[in-house]
Every structure is written in structure tokens, then in C-alpha cells.
Design an enzyme around this catalytic site. Structure first.
Site, short mmCIF file in Angstrom:
data_model
loop_
_atom_site.label_atom_id
_atom_site.label_comp_id
_atom_site.label_asym_id
_atom_site.label_seq_id
_atom_site.Cartn_x
_atom_site.Cartn_y
_atom_site.Cartn_z
CB SER A 241 -48.56 -25.85 40.66
OG SER A 241 -49.60 -25.16 39.98
CD GLU A 242 -50.74 -26.77 34.27
OE1 GLU A 242 -51.30 -26.33 33.27
OE2 GLU A 242 -50.98 -27.88 34.77
CG ASN A 243 -48.75 -21.85 38.80
OD1 ASN A 243 -48.81 -23.01 39.17
ND2 ASN A 243 -49.02 -20.85 39.61
#
Length: 212
Positions: free
Chosen positions: A47-49
Site C-alpha cells: 500500500s502506497e501509504n
């Protein structure tokens, strides 16, 4: 002919994700794929976070709101999973370290152009997120979307009319009606839902199709 539900499309995509793949699931419908990955297949979700080793959605009532994906949905963390700064996460995306990303789309062109961040309408809210980085950084780009808009307009087109996220990046398209590969020979139809003819699928598509 009965179109697939979003859960059914997610389940279909999950079947094509191989053992050992590093995969980013885009915001929206693609996040459903995490709920259908085979438990006996090791797949590392990113997940890009700043998460690697993300699991499926938690049971209702067991949500930990300090553990969310990029779409602010509660998720779980598998054994061995890790958290890290979003700057490192984007370095993974841009550095070619992801095998597959699955993104939603407003339009996909016959040559694999992707438009998924803005419709160009004056009142539309642009929301690019990390889509541009994913589209050019992942080794394979899958798109998960409805075959047509709610107004019946084709979303697979000869040429995108919306602002592009990236050009020539899409490898495979999964819709509620079919699975199509983007190739040098054109859009090859690999699967169709039961009861749908090639001719009807072509009528619902604004780009030439090739029988698989």
C-alpha cells in the site's frame, strides 16, 4: 447474460496473481482483491501509504483505525508484514520493485493508455494519488473496471478523451463482461461472461476487438 459483480471480478483477478508476487491494489474496487487471494499462495500486498504484507479487510468490529490502506479503509497485517515511510513506499513504486498493480479507470485505450485520475469536467475533483507512479513503475498493470459507464458509454475506447495517467501502460483489462489483453495485435478477448456474444461485446466497446 449477467454481468459479474465487483466481488466476482476481484475474485477473477486474484486467480491470475502468481505465487511470490509483490502487488499494489489501487484505491476503490481493486482493494477487494485482498479478500480473495488463495491462502496457500504467498503474495505480498503493498500500500502506497507505507505497508508491505497487507492482509484482507478485518471482520466487522475488529477494525484498527491506525492500520489503514491508501484509501483509508481498515486492513490487516500478515505475519512478517512491515510499515515504513511513504517516501520509501514511493521509491519502491518508482524503482520497478512491484510485479503488478491493479488500478481502476475511467477509460483505457486500444493501445493501453490509462485515464483514471480526472474526467476533465469543470466540477470534477482530480485525484491522481500514486496512480502515475504505479502505472509507469509496476512491471504489469491490470485494470479493474465496469465495461461501460452508468449512462451506457464505452470505457474501452480507441483513444482516451480524458487526461492520461500514463501512456501505453496497461497489460490486461478485467471488466464485469470480459477479460482482455492489450497487445500489439490489438485488444484480444480472453474471456467473456456466459451468454455474451463477441458481437455484443464489440457493440459495448468503442475500440476494435480481436477474438482470442
Amino acid at each position: 447474460m449477467k454481468p459479474l459483480t465487483r466481488n466476482q471480478v476481484a475474485q477473477r483477478i486474484a486467480r491470475d496473481i502468481p505465487e511470490g508476487a509483490y502487488v499494489n491494489l489501487g484505491i476503490g474496487a481493486p482493494t477487494l482483491i485482498a479478500n480473495f487471494l488463495p491462502v496457500d499462495r504467498e503474495i505480498l500486498l503493498h500500500s502506497e501509504n507505507g505497508i508491505l504484507g497487507m492482509g484482507p479487510a478485518p471482520p466487522q468490529g475488529d477494525e484498527d483505525w491506525d492500520l489503514i490502506n491508501a484509501g483509508k479503509q481498515p486492513v490487516t497485517l500478515l505475519t512478517g508484514g512491515a510499515y515504513f515511510h511513504h517516501g520509501d513506499s514511493f521509491a519502491m513504486m518508482r524503482g520497478g520493485h512491484l510485479d503488478i498493480c491493479v488500478l481502476g479507470a475511467f477509460q483505457v485505450s486500444a493501445s493501453g493508455d490509462l485515464a483514471n485520475w480526472h474526467t476533465g469536467e469543470a466540477d470534477a475533483i482530480p485525484a491522481v494519488g500514486g496512480a502515475m507512479d504505479l502505472a509507469v513503475g509496476a512491471r504489469q498493470v491490470f485494470v479493474m473496471m465496469d465495461h461501460q459507464t452508468k449512462q451506457g458509454e464505452a470505457k474501452i475506447v480507441e483513444r482516451c478523451t480524458y487526461p492520461l495517467t500514463a501512456a501505453h501502460c496497461v497489460d490486461r483489462i478485467y471488466t464485469d463482461l470480459a477479460v482482455l489483453d492489450v497487445t500489439g495485435r490489438g485488444l484480444i478477448v480472453r474471456e467473456m461472461v456466459e451468454g455474451l456474444t463477441f458481437e455484443e461485446l464489440q457493440r459495448r466497446t468503442a475500440a476494435p476487438l480481436v477474438r482470442g
